[in-house]
Write a protein that holds these residues in place. Structure first.
Motif, PDB file in Angstrom:
ATOM      1  N   UNK A  39     -34.761  27.722  23.676  1.00 23.46           N
ATOM      2  CA  UNK A  39     -35.226  26.435  24.183  1.00 23.46           C
ATOM      3  C   UNK A  39     -34.124  25.385  24.280  1.00 23.46           C
ATOM      4  N   UNK A  40     -32.923  25.746  23.857  1.00 22.25           N
ATOM      5  CA  UNK A  40     -31.815  24.805  23.953  1.00 22.25           C
ATOM      6  C   UNK A  40     -31.862  23.669  22.948  1.00 22.25           C
ATOM      7  N   UNK A  41     -32.620  23.861  21.868  1.00 24.14           N
ATOM      8  CA  UNK A  41     -32.756  22.792  20.888  1.00 24.14           C
ATOM      9  C   UNK A  41     -31.494  22.619  20.062  1.00 24.14           C
ATOM     10  N   UNK A  42     -31.287  21.384  19.642  1.00 28.10           N
ATOM     11  CA  UNK A  42     -30.303  21.050  18.617  1.00 28.10           C
ATOM     12  C   UNK A  42     -31.069  20.620  17.376  1.00 28.10           C
ATOM     13  N   UNK A  43     -30.365  20.539  16.245  1.00 24.44           N
ATOM     14  CA  UNK A  43     -31.052  20.305  14.978  1.00 24.44           C
ATOM     15  C   UNK A  43     -30.384  19.202  14.180  1.00 24.44           C
ATOM     16  N   UNK A  44     -31.215  18.498  13.412  1.00 26.14           N
ATOM     17  CA  UNK A  44     -30.680  17.503  12.487  1.00 26.14           C
ATOM     18  C   UNK A  44     -31.433  17.606  11.162  1.00 26.14           C
ATOM     19  N   UNK A  45     -30.763  17.323  10.049  1.00 22.33           N
ATOM     20  CA  UNK A  45     -31.453  17.338   8.749  1.00 22.33           C
ATOM     21  C   UNK A  45     -32.321  16.090   8.597  1.00 22.33           C
ATOM     22  N   UNK A  46     -33.233  16.135   7.620  1.00 23.88           N
ATOM     23  CA  UNK A  46     -34.060  14.975   7.308  1.00 23.88           C
ATOM     24  C   UNK A  46     -33.992  14.719   5.809  1.00 23.88           C
TER      25      UNK A  46
ATOM     26  N   UNK B 211     -35.884  20.546   8.822  1.00 22.77           N
ATOM     27  CA  UNK B 211     -35.064  20.198   9.969  1.00 22.77           C
ATOM     28  C   UNK B 211     -35.947  19.600  11.061  1.00 22.77           C
ATOM     29  N   UNK B 212     -35.305  18.797  11.924  1.00 31.21           N
ATOM     30  CA  UNK B 212     -35.950  18.269  13.116  1.00 31.21           C
ATOM     31  C   UNK B 212     -35.264  18.876  14.331  1.00 31.21           C
ATOM     32  N   UNK B 213     -36.052  19.373  15.273  1.00 32.41           N
ATOM     33  CA  UNK B 213     -35.520  19.907  16.526  1.00 32.41           C
ATOM     34  C   UNK B 213     -35.431  18.780  17.548  1.00 32.41           C
TER      35      UNK B 213
ATOM     36  N   UNK C   6     -34.706  17.873  21.636  1.00 31.72           N
ATOM     37  CA  UNK C   6     -34.591  18.322  23.019  1.00 31.72           C
ATOM     38  C   UNK C   6     -34.103  17.137  23.833  1.00 31.72           C
ATOM     39  N   UNK C   7     -32.910  17.268  24.418  1.00 30.79           N
ATOM     40  CA  UNK C   7     -32.295  16.157  25.154  1.00 30.79           C
ATOM     41  C   UNK C   7     -32.174  14.914  24.276  1.00 30.79           C
ATOM     42  N   UNK C   8     -31.894  15.140  22.990  1.00 32.81           N
ATOM     43  CA  UNK C   8     -31.679  14.048  22.055  1.00 32.81           C
ATOM     44  C   UNK C   8     -32.925  13.460  21.441  1.00 32.81           C
ATOM     45  N   UNK C   9     -34.119  13.899  21.877  1.00 32.44           N
ATOM     46  CA  UNK C   9     -35.367  13.336  21.364  1.00 32.44           C
ATOM     47  C   UNK C   9     -36.059  14.325  20.434  1.00 32.44           C
ATOM     48  N   UNK C  10     -36.644  13.857  19.323  1.00 29.14           N
ATOM     49  CA  UNK C  10     -37.367  14.757  18.416  1.00 29.14           C
ATOM     50  C   UNK C  10     -38.546  15.413  19.117  1.00 29.14           C
ATOM     51  N   UNK C  11     -38.665  16.732  18.932  1.00 29.06           N
ATOM     52  CA  UNK C  11     -39.739  17.461  19.596  1.00 29.06           C
ATOM     53  C   UNK C  11     -40.559  18.308  18.635  1.00 29.06           C
ATOM     54  N   UNK C  12     -39.976  18.729  17.488  1.00 28.26           N
ATOM     55  CA  UNK C  12     -40.690  19.610  16.563  1.00 28.26           C
ATOM     56  C   UNK C  12     -39.973  19.605  15.219  1.00 28.26           C
ATOM     57  N   UNK C  13     -40.646  20.121  14.200  1.00 33.20           N
ATOM     58  CA  UNK C  13     -40.060  20.244  12.871  1.00 33.20           C
ATOM     59  C   UNK C  13     -40.041  21.686  12.417  1.00 33.20           C
TER      60      UNK C  13
END
Length: 267
Positions: free
Chosen positions: A45-52, A59-61, A63-70
């Motif tokens: 899906x091309x997701x990037x990830x960031x910690x919380x 993690x938060x996924x 998509x195009x810089x916007x949160x989409x899923x956890x």
């Protein structure tokens, strides 16, 4: 069950369940191996990830810089399956749990505090699992509702009966300001928030008898540009393709969690 649950973390400071309620507001995945799960969804899906702030298991996924899923790591919790779960915004987690139980649903976990809110995992009276969330939301709610990067559909035995259950639990079609609207469109029950479609409930033709072969479940859909490319990537990275058309594919990830990708032009 272990008294822990996947947290829809990463909320903003602006939108909360006190102003938005009754609608699906987030989706979260349980995973036994967070690293390989990140790699799978990054490839598919091309997701990037960031910690919380809740810790390394979450993690938060993006998509195009916007949160989409956890994603929530459940390593060592062998009894918990990898699965996608939708979360519904509620004003009070305690009151909502009581409503679910009064109407024949069951409580699996919670309500527990997971700053910046409180959540619980439940099942409706036919066994479909869902989550609830009270507190700050996890993304820009108006944008989430309009663009629907993630979308949920309940497959159940009796759509009308399910709509009554969830309507009573979440105050759908009530006289409360901001509540969700419920409509019939063809053979489905459709849920809208301020006119935007946010969920569907289906069980076959409205006039037909409930189908006992259906195992009720909430299915999470993600909007993508190229359905076939996502299906190929899923197979290359340890997943599988359960069904495939030009506009939609039902996939399993590398740990067995089922999800759907849908062409953006079909939303």
């Amino acid at each position: 069950m272990n008294h822990d649950m996947p947290s829809p973390a990463g909320a903003t400071d602006v939108f909360s369940t006190h102003s938005v309620f009754g609608a699906p507001c987030w989706v979260s995945l349980t995973s036994h191996d967070v690293q390989t799960t990140e790699e799978f969804y990054g490839a598919v899906l091309g997701w990037q990830w960031r910690p919380v702030r809740l810790g390394d298991r979450f993690r938060i996924a993006l998509a195009n810089g916007a949160p989409v899923a956890g994603i929530a790591g459940i390593a060592g919790m062998g009894q918990m399956a990898a699965a996608w779960t939708p979360y519904f915004a509620v004003r009070s987690a305690d009151e909502t749990v009581a409503r679910v139980q009064e109407r024949g649903g069951t409580l699996a976990v919670g309500p527990i505090s997971l700053p910046p809110g409180r959540g619980a995992l439940l099942a409706d009276r036919d066994g479909a699992t869902f989550g609830i969330w009270e507190g700050e939301l996890f993304t820009d709610w108006p944008t989430w509702r309009r663009t629907r990067p993630a979308f949920v559909r309940l497959h159940t035995r009796d759509a009308f009966d399910a709509a009554i259950f969830y309507g009573q639990v979440f105050d759908w079609a009530s006289d409360k300001p901001g509540c969700c609207e419920v409509q019939y469109e063809g053979d489905e029950v459709v849920l809208r928030s301020e006119g935007d479609l946010v969920a569907r409930i289906e069980s076959g033709a409205v006039e037909s008898a409930p189908d006992p072969r259906i195992r009720p479940h909430w299915q999470v859909h993600f909007s993508v540009q190229d359905v076939a490319a996502c299906a190929r990537a899923a197979e290359r990275h340890g997943g599988s393709v359960l069904s495939l058309t030009d506009d939609e594919a039902v996939l399993r990830d590398n740990e067995g969690a089922r999800f759907t990708v849908t062409s953006r032009r079909e939303r």
